[in-house]
Design a protein around this motif. Sequence first.
Motif, PDB file in Angstrom:
ATOM      1  N   PRO A   1       0.780  -1.229   0.000  1.00  0.00           N
ATOM      2  CA  PRO A   1       0.000   0.000   0.000  1.00  0.00           C
ATOM      3  C   PRO A   1       0.822   1.294   0.000  1.00  0.00           C
ATOM      4  O   PRO A   1       0.307   2.335  -0.394  1.00  0.00           O
ATOM      5  N   GLY A   2       2.073   1.290   0.394  1.00  0.00           N
ATOM      6  CA  GLY A   2       2.852   2.522   0.492  1.00  0.00           C
ATOM      7  C   GLY A   2       3.626   2.897  -0.758  1.00  0.00           C
ATOM      8  O   GLY A   2       4.426   3.821  -0.743  1.00  0.00           O
ATOM      9  N   ILE A   3       3.386   2.203  -1.856  1.00  0.00           N
ATOM     10  CA  ILE A   3       4.101   2.457  -3.109  1.00  0.00           C
ATOM     11  C   ILE A   3       3.086   2.987  -4.126  1.00  0.00           C
ATOM     12  O   ILE A   3       2.072   2.349  -4.387  1.00  0.00           O
ATOM     13  N   THR A   4       3.381   4.167  -4.700  1.00  0.00           N
ATOM     14  CA  THR A   4       2.488   4.745  -5.708  1.00  0.00           C
ATOM     15  C   THR A   4       3.276   5.098  -6.962  1.00  0.00           C
ATOM     16  O   THR A   4       4.467   5.387  -6.896  1.00  0.00           O
ATOM     17  N   ILE A   5       2.575   5.107  -8.094  1.00  0.00           N
ATOM     18  CA  ILE A   5       3.190   5.400  -9.388  1.00  0.00           C
ATOM     19  C   ILE A   5       3.081   6.894  -9.664  1.00  0.00           C
ATOM     20  O   ILE A   5       2.057   7.512  -9.409  1.00  0.00           O
ATOM     21  N   VAL A   6       4.166   7.459 -10.225  1.00  0.00           N
ATOM     22  CA  VAL A   6       4.177   8.855 -10.635  1.00  0.00           C
ATOM     23  C   VAL A   6       4.343   8.897 -12.143  1.00  0.00           C
ATOM     24  O   VAL A   6       5.452   8.864 -12.653  1.00  0.00           O
ATOM     25  N   SER A   7       3.252   8.906 -12.885  1.00  0.00           N
ATOM     26  CA  SER A   7       3.288   9.051 -14.339  1.00  0.00           C
ATOM     27  C   SER A   7       1.859   9.101 -14.841  1.00  0.00           C
ATOM     28  O   SER A   7       0.913   8.735 -14.136  1.00  0.00           O
ATOM     29  N   ALA A   8       1.701   9.557 -16.069  1.00  0.00           N
ATOM     30  CA  ALA A   8       0.374   9.590 -16.673  1.00  0.00           C
ATOM     31  C   ALA A   8      -0.099   8.177 -16.980  1.00  0.00           C
ATOM     32  O   ALA A   8      -1.256   7.839 -16.784  1.00  0.00           O
ATOM     33  N   SER A   9       0.788   7.353 -17.475  1.00  0.00           N
ATOM     34  CA  SER A   9       0.479   5.962 -17.770  1.00  0.00           C
ATOM     35  C   SER A   9       1.152   5.084 -16.720  1.00  0.00           C
ATOM     36  O   SER A   9       2.355   5.211 -16.475  1.00  0.00           O
TER      37      SER A   9
ATOM     38  N   VAL B   1      19.872  -4.187   1.794  1.00  0.00           N
ATOM     39  CA  VAL B   1      20.554  -3.760   0.567  1.00  0.00           C
ATOM     40  C   VAL B   1      19.547  -3.660  -0.578  1.00  0.00           C
ATOM     41  O   VAL B   1      19.562  -2.689  -1.345  1.00  0.00           O
ATOM     42  N   ASN B   2      18.651  -4.639  -0.700  1.00  0.00           N
ATOM     43  CA  ASN B   2      17.612  -4.578  -1.735  1.00  0.00           C
ATOM     44  C   ASN B   2      16.711  -3.366  -1.542  1.00  0.00           C
ATOM     45  O   ASN B   2      16.320  -2.710  -2.517  1.00  0.00           O
ATOM     46  N   THR B   3      16.389  -3.052  -0.290  1.00  0.00           N
ATOM     47  CA  THR B   3      15.555  -1.886  -0.005  1.00  0.00           C
ATOM     48  C   THR B   3      16.271  -0.603  -0.393  1.00  0.00           C
ATOM     49  O   THR B   3      15.657   0.306  -0.976  1.00  0.00           O
TER      50      THR B   3
ATOM     51  N   ALA C   1       7.396   0.192   3.847  1.00  0.00           N
ATOM     52  CA  ALA C   1       6.793  -0.105   2.546  1.00  0.00           C
ATOM     53  C   ALA C   1       7.862  -0.543   1.548  1.00  0.00           C
ATOM     54  O   ALA C   1       7.651  -1.484   0.774  1.00  0.00           O
ATOM     55  N   ALA C   2       9.007   0.119   1.562  1.00  0.00           N
ATOM     56  CA  ALA C   2      10.091  -0.259   0.660  1.00  0.00           C
ATOM     57  C   ALA C   2      10.639  -1.635   1.018  1.00  0.00           C
ATOM     58  O   ALA C   2      10.983  -2.425   0.130  1.00  0.00           O
TER      59      ALA C   2
END
Length: 160
Positions: free
Chosen positions: A61-69, A111-113, A138-139
Amino acid sequence: MTSDSLLAAYLSPFGIVAETHWQARAPRTSDIYFAKGQRMNFLIRWLVTAVAVGAAIWIVPGITIVSASSWAGIAVFALVLSLINISIKPIMQILSLPISVLTLGIFYLVVNTLMLYLAAWLANGIFSIGIIISSFGAAFVASIVISIVSGIVNSLVEND
C-alpha cells in the motif's frame, strides 16, 4: 617431443585443448549470437523486473506510481532498477558482506531496499516517472515482494 606436444599430452586427458599459436580471425556467427543472447538476457531481466514491480505496486500500500500511464512508470522504474541491480548492487553486496554474515544474510534485504530507494530517486529525478515510496517499511516489504515474484517468474521463464 617438443614442449607444445608435452603440454597437449598433459592436458588432453582433462578435456583441455591447448593452442600454442594465436591467429587473427573474423568473428564467427556464434560470437554474434552470444552478443544477441546477452541483449536478450537483459530484456528478459527487464521484463521480469517490470512484472515484479507491478506486483509490488499492486500488493504494497505505500508504493504509488508517478506518471500519466501506469505501465510507462513501471517500465521506466524497472529499467532503472535492472541497471542498478547489474551495476551497483554487486558492489553493495560485497561491501555489506561482514554485516550479512553476522545477520545470516538478512541484511541483503536491507541492501535490496536501499537499491529500491536509489532506483526510485533516479527514475523520478531523471525521467520524472517512477514510483514514490512512503516509508522504509513499505520499501522493505516491496523489496521482499519483488524478490519473490522475480524468483517465481525467472523460474518460469528459464529455458535451461
